[in-house]
Scaffold this active site. Structure first.
Site, short mmCIF file in Angstrom:
data_model
loop_
_atom_site.label_atom_id
_atom_site.label_comp_id
_atom_site.label_asym_id
_atom_site.label_seq_id
_atom_site.Cartn_x
_atom_site.Cartn_y
_atom_site.Cartn_z
N SER A 210 37.35 14.06 20.59
CA SER A 210 36.13 14.75 20.14
C SER A 210 36.48 16.12 19.60
O SER A 210 37.63 16.39 19.27
CB SER A 210 35.13 14.83 21.31
OG SER A 210 33.86 15.22 20.83
N ASN A 211 35.50 17.01 19.51
CA ASN A 211 35.72 18.37 19.01
C ASN A 211 34.67 19.29 19.64
O ASN A 211 33.74 18.80 20.30
CB ASN A 211 35.64 18.37 17.47
CG ASN A 211 34.28 17.89 17.01
OD1 ASN A 211 33.27 18.55 17.22
ND2 ASN A 211 34.22 16.70 16.40
N PRO A 212 34.78 20.62 19.43
CA PRO A 212 33.91 21.54 20.18
C PRO A 212 32.51 21.74 19.59
O PRO A 212 31.81 22.68 20.02
CB PRO A 212 34.67 22.88 20.14
CG PRO A 212 35.88 22.67 19.31
CD PRO A 212 35.80 21.34 18.65
N ALA A 277 30.03 17.21 13.24
CA ALA A 277 31.49 17.19 13.18
C ALA A 277 31.91 15.80 13.64
O ALA A 277 32.05 15.55 14.84
CB ALA A 277 32.06 18.28 14.08
#
Ligand code: PMT
Length: 410
Positions: A210-212, A277
């Site tokens: 995943s990402n922030p 995102a």
């Protein structure tokens, strides 16, 4: 910027246990720059003293039609006349009935009858009273007049220790609805589709790629579009954020789920904004159980996820001027504008909002953003560092202009 800035907001407070929440509502309206004046029914004063509202707002509180001193400082007619917005909270069944009947038998109903501004009703009552066809009929009769809007009620725990529909909406939701009452309605009639947040691509039930992304940028766009009158669907990956008032929130986890939820809702939209995102890769296989450590090197095979924005562009390519305007984002760490332009061309979209995610005041999980808008007419517009809600408004303004410049209709 808040639409409440420098606005005069009257709150007509009805007699219900939820009055305590209206103290917080008054505070939050003032925080956004509104001048707040409170008018209370006699029953409301049984729950909270007028002095509390006077101390919170710094303005005298109107409680009595026949008090010469109150009438001299700001009478019931002046309150309604000066207000840019009148909020009724909590709007009890009795108060809604009296407003609908056009009564002017106390300070609240008299001030409301004299008001010419938009009126936002925030109901709060017991579930049976709320569901009673008489209450529903009264409310629908008020809503037939375009000046009236309603926020809530919400479902949840009620005063008599039951659960159900009838709770006063939370103050942030009422503030959001108040903002919407004062916002320009330039997107009325538009259907807007927004993606937000990260996606999670699971390796097993407890691990994922995943990402922030927090969802803040996409949620701000959805909220701003809804406030300006659009019908908004927000497809979001996992996020802590509350659904903005009036926005239809569809929660998903993976890129494939986001693609399915988004592409099926695209037809008939005027605007699609891809602020999510989205993970570009996912593990080829997802294990059914938590994977155990193994001796020696371990390898994960990754495969590409669907490109939602590019698929959206391909899906609407044949729709001519009836297609939606397509807006993407670009989170870049170098050659920001150049890469945004390349993405615009490659994904065949109309506008890309590029953010330099190496800056601490832009990009992932912060409240501000610095966007550079790059569009298919060759124009580049650098926006200042601003709150994500202001950046969202600026993006929507440019999207509206671009739709006109490209001759998109419908
Ligand atoms: O959520 P916040 O914490 O507020 O952070 C905001 C943000 C940084 C996430 C947001 O401003 C942002 O930049 N979003 C896009 C981030 C990104 O992943 O960009 P990208 O360069 O990978 O993708 C380009 C565009 O294609 C984006 O519009 C993206 O939504 C879209 N995309 C990407 C991959 C994919 N498989 N499908 C897509 O639709």
């Amino acid at each position: 910027m808040s639409y409440l800035e420098k606005k005069s907001v009257a709150i007509g407070v009805g007699g219900g246990i939820a009055v305590y929440k209206v103290c917080e509502l008054a505070r939050q309206l003032m925080k956004r720059g509104a001048n707040v004046r409170v008018v209370m029914t006699r029953n409301a004063q049984e729950f909270v003293a007028p002095l509390t509202f006077q101390a919170l707002t710094g303005n005298p509180v109107l409680t009595d039609l026949f008090d010469p001193q109150q009438d001299a400082t700001f009478g019931h007619l002046v309150t309604g006349k000066l207000a840019d917005l009148f909020i009724v909270a909590p709007a009890t069944a009795n108060l809604i009935a009296r407003i609908r009947a056009g009564m002017a038998d106390d300070v609240v109903t008299t001030s409301l009858l004299a008001a010419t501004c938009p009126i936002l009703i925030a109901p709060a009552m017991n579930t049976a009273m709320w569901e009673n066809p008489i209450t529903q009929g009264n409310l629908q009769a008020l809503l037939a007049d375009a000046r009236y809007r309603v926020v809530g009620p919400a479902a949840g725990a009620l005063a008599e220790k039951t659960e159900g529909m009838g709770r006063l909406s939370e103050p942030p939701d009422i503030v959001e609805a108040a903002e919407a009452c004062l916002a320009p309605q330039d997107l009325k009639g538009w259907k807007v589709l927004v993606t937000a947040g990260p996606t999670r691509e699971h390796l097993d039930p407890v691990r994922y790629l995943s990402n922030p992304s927090s969802g803040r940028m996409g949620f701000a766009i959805a909220r701003a579009a809804a406030q300006r009158g659009a019908q908004v669907t927000l497809v979001s990956g996992p996020s802590e954020l509350r659904a903005p008032a009036g926005v239809h929130l569809v929660k998903i986890t993976s890129a494939q789920e986001m693609a399915d939820a988004t592409l099926s809702r695209l037809p008939g939209s005027q605007l699609f904004v891809a602020a999510a995102a989205v993970a570009d890769q996912r593990p080829e296989k997802r294990a059914g159980q938590k994977v155990k450590k193994q001796e020696g090197p371990e390898t994960q095979v990754l495969v590409r996820t669907p490109d939602i924005l590019a698929s959206a562009a391909a899906a609407v390519a044949g729709d001519g001027p009836h297609r939606p305007l397509l807006v993407g984002f670009a989170a870049e760490t170098e050659r920001v504008v150049e890469q945004a332009r390349e993405k615009l061309r490659r994904k065949q979209v109309d506008l890309i909002a590029a953010n330099d995610v190496t800056r601490i005041d832009a990009g992932f999980a912060v409240d501000t953003n610095r966007l550079t808008l790059v569009d298919c007419t060759g124009r580049t517009q650098e926006l200042p560092c601003q709150s994500k809600s202001d950046a969202a408004d600026a993006l929507l303004v440019r999207a509206g202009q671009l739709r006109r410049e490209l001759g998109l209709i419908g």
